[in-house]
Design an enzyme around this catalytic site. Sequence first.
Site, PDB file in Angstrom:
ATOM      1  N   LYS A 208       0.828  -1.209   0.000  1.00 13.65           N
ATOM      2  CA  LYS A 208       0.000   0.000   0.000  1.00 13.65           C
ATOM      3  C   LYS A 208       0.860   1.255   0.000  1.00 13.65           C
ATOM      4  CE  LYS A 208      -3.618  -0.009   2.666  1.00 13.65           C
ATOM      5  NZ  LYS A 208      -4.474   0.061   3.870  1.00 13.65           N
ATOM      6  N   GLU A 214      10.098  -6.005   3.701  1.00  9.27           N
ATOM      7  CA  GLU A 214      10.370  -7.267   3.002  1.00  9.27           C
ATOM      8  C   GLU A 214       9.967  -7.182   1.533  1.00  9.27           C
ATOM      9  OE1 GLU A 214       9.000  -8.358   7.261  1.00  9.27           O
ATOM     10  OE2 GLU A 214       8.494  -6.877   5.717  1.00  9.27           O
ATOM     11  N   GLY A 268      -4.892  -5.594   5.760  1.00  8.19           N
ATOM     12  CA  GLY A 268      -4.123  -6.502   4.899  1.00  8.19           C
ATOM     13  C   GLY A 268      -4.700  -7.900   4.825  1.00  8.19           C
ATOM     14  N   ARG A 269      -5.087  -8.442   5.961  1.00 10.29           N
ATOM     15  CA  ARG A 269      -5.590  -9.824   5.976  1.00 10.29           C
ATOM     16  C   ARG A 269      -7.023  -9.928   5.460  1.00 10.29           C
ATOM     17  NH1 ARG A 269      -4.559  -7.626  10.720  1.00 10.29           N
ATOM     18  NH2 ARG A 269      -6.120  -7.429  12.382  1.00 10.29           N
ATOM     19  N   GLU A 354      -3.908 -12.926  13.877  1.00 11.60           N
ATOM     20  CA  GLU A 354      -3.517 -11.521  13.828  1.00 11.60           C
ATOM     21  C   GLU A 354      -4.673 -10.629  14.262  1.00 11.60           C
ATOM     22  OE1 GLU A 354      -0.405 -10.174  10.882  1.00 11.60           O
ATOM     23  OE2 GLU A 354      -2.115  -9.033  10.122  1.00 11.60           O
ATOM     24  N   HIS A 386      -1.989 -38.809   8.833  1.00 11.27           N
ATOM     25  CA  HIS A 386      -0.744 -39.559   8.962  1.00 11.27           C
ATOM     26  C   HIS A 386       0.371 -38.709   9.556  1.00 11.27           C
ATOM     27  CE1 HIS A 386      -2.155 -43.130   6.740  1.00 11.27           C
ATOM     28  NE2 HIS A 386      -2.953 -42.254   6.160  1.00 11.27           N
ATOM     29  N   LYS A 512       9.321  -5.580  13.490  1.00 15.61           N
ATOM     30  CA  LYS A 512       9.851  -4.851  12.330  1.00 15.61           C
ATOM     31  C   LYS A 512      10.817  -3.757  12.765  1.00 15.61           C
ATOM     32  CE  LYS A 512       5.794  -5.372   9.307  1.00 15.61           C
ATOM     33  NZ  LYS A 512       4.737  -4.608   8.577  1.00 15.61           N
TER      34      LYS A 512
END
Length: 546
Positions: A208, A214, A268-269, A354, A386, A512
């Site tokens: 944004k 990152e 964001g999510r 979050e 499994h 961060k």
Amino acid sequence: MRQPPLTSTTSYQALQSHAQDAQQWQMRDLFAQDPQRFERLSAEAAGLFLDYSKNRLDGRTLALLANLARERGVEQLRDAMFAGDKINLTEQRAVLHTALRAPKDKQITVDGQDITADVHAVLARVKTFSDAVRNGAWLGHTGKEITDIVNIGIGGSDLGPKMVCLALRQFAHPRLTMHFVSNVDGHDMDAALARVNPETTLFIIASKTFTTAETMMNANTARSWFLKHASEEALAKHFVAVSTNVEAIKKFGIDPDNMFPFWDWVGGRYSVWSAIGLPVALCVGYGYFADFLAGAHALDEHFRTAPIEQNLPMILALVGFWNREFLGCPSVSIAPYHQDLNRFPAYLQQLDMESNGKRVTRAGDTITDYATGPVIWGDVGTNGQHAYFQLLHQGTDVTPMDFIAALRPAHEFQNHHAALLANCFAQSEAFMKGKTADEVRQDLAGQDPAEIERLVPHKTFPGNRPSNTILMEYLTPATLGALIALYEHKVFVQGAIWDVNSYDQWGVELGKVLAKKIEAELNGEAQPAQHDGSTNGLIARARAAV
């Protein structure tokens, strides 16, 4: 506005008293006592069917939970969210991911501005661009069609588009291969670049502010790699941005006409419905992307209008709250019995943890007398069976499960699908019923009695372990949209009951800030600061290895 403490409410205390009895219940007995239990404890909407009958609860439990939701003002907060009120209190923002999938004729206002027109203007740009790439009108700098799309983002800018593109694999364009780079670990970028050709690759930079650490490190690495093979003028044919920072993208070399904005009322999510979903539109086509939005909107309307007792997100949230708060379950395992949903548990991890991984109320009071968000984890069935189902069946912790399945496959291997559904339904039955000592003895009848008794405790399953099962006819763009919206609203309801702000993420920001300081120290750009002994030691070892 400060709410009364959760544990002081009349409805919470009624549930607390009720739970003393419920903790003794056996689900085997509940089913035996009520032949209509499945019909009564299931619900359906927007192409989804929810069976919540395999939980340690009854009609009285649901009535008490609904009373709690009303006493906590869940319906009023829901209405405030849909109306565009700034329910994200710490950032003074509206929470309007629902507006991203609303139809054109639905007026939604934020700060006096009708945002519906803005949303659909961006969607129109997403359609025009995705159509051009898919039909071959958009060409790379050497005149070749795009064959590979690399999405560079992190968090919601990565998890959502990646999960949806994988889930809708059956609808993907045959010429386009999707790649997703999120990790600052160079191995992630190295693996992606090794698979693509700079002449036929389109990069999407999803940030944004165009400053996400990152994402911008990965974006600049991709840019440098591209410029080894082409001129700066060619960048505009191979890089687009999902951002709002016009000056930064121009400096990067991206044409502002190829910038797709979104808004600060989109977390964001919760952003896959926005221009962050550009990779989805490119992968499956705008028509299917529109179906994806429509499926979510259908669930939104159900959530907005259905009574609590018939409301799928309300029910899923209240059952989860009951298991977390009164039955002491610290985590929830997500088990999609559909390989194409293999990233759905990871997507839900961010969405839920979050959002509701908070320890203070919306008024800032520390929560000391109840638990908030559980740990979310899981994998696709039958793989999980499994790997970790052993612990879920016979371990000391009780972990509720959400089983998710499509009744019809998108492939022709019917024997595979019958086996898949058989495993899904059998596991939920096994978690509910368990296996008694007497049943083990019957299975071992005829063997040495002493050996039987030695084996009985090892082969006994306690059962009584809760689960939900969510079914859809097919996994389509519309049903996937509804499924994601179901969990979004479940998270909202639980956050409202716990009185936490589900829409900020300050814990993410702390790491961060510290990482920037340490990165400068590792690179020799700053003198090592005085950290704790462990961090100092780790930095020293890393510097010595360079």
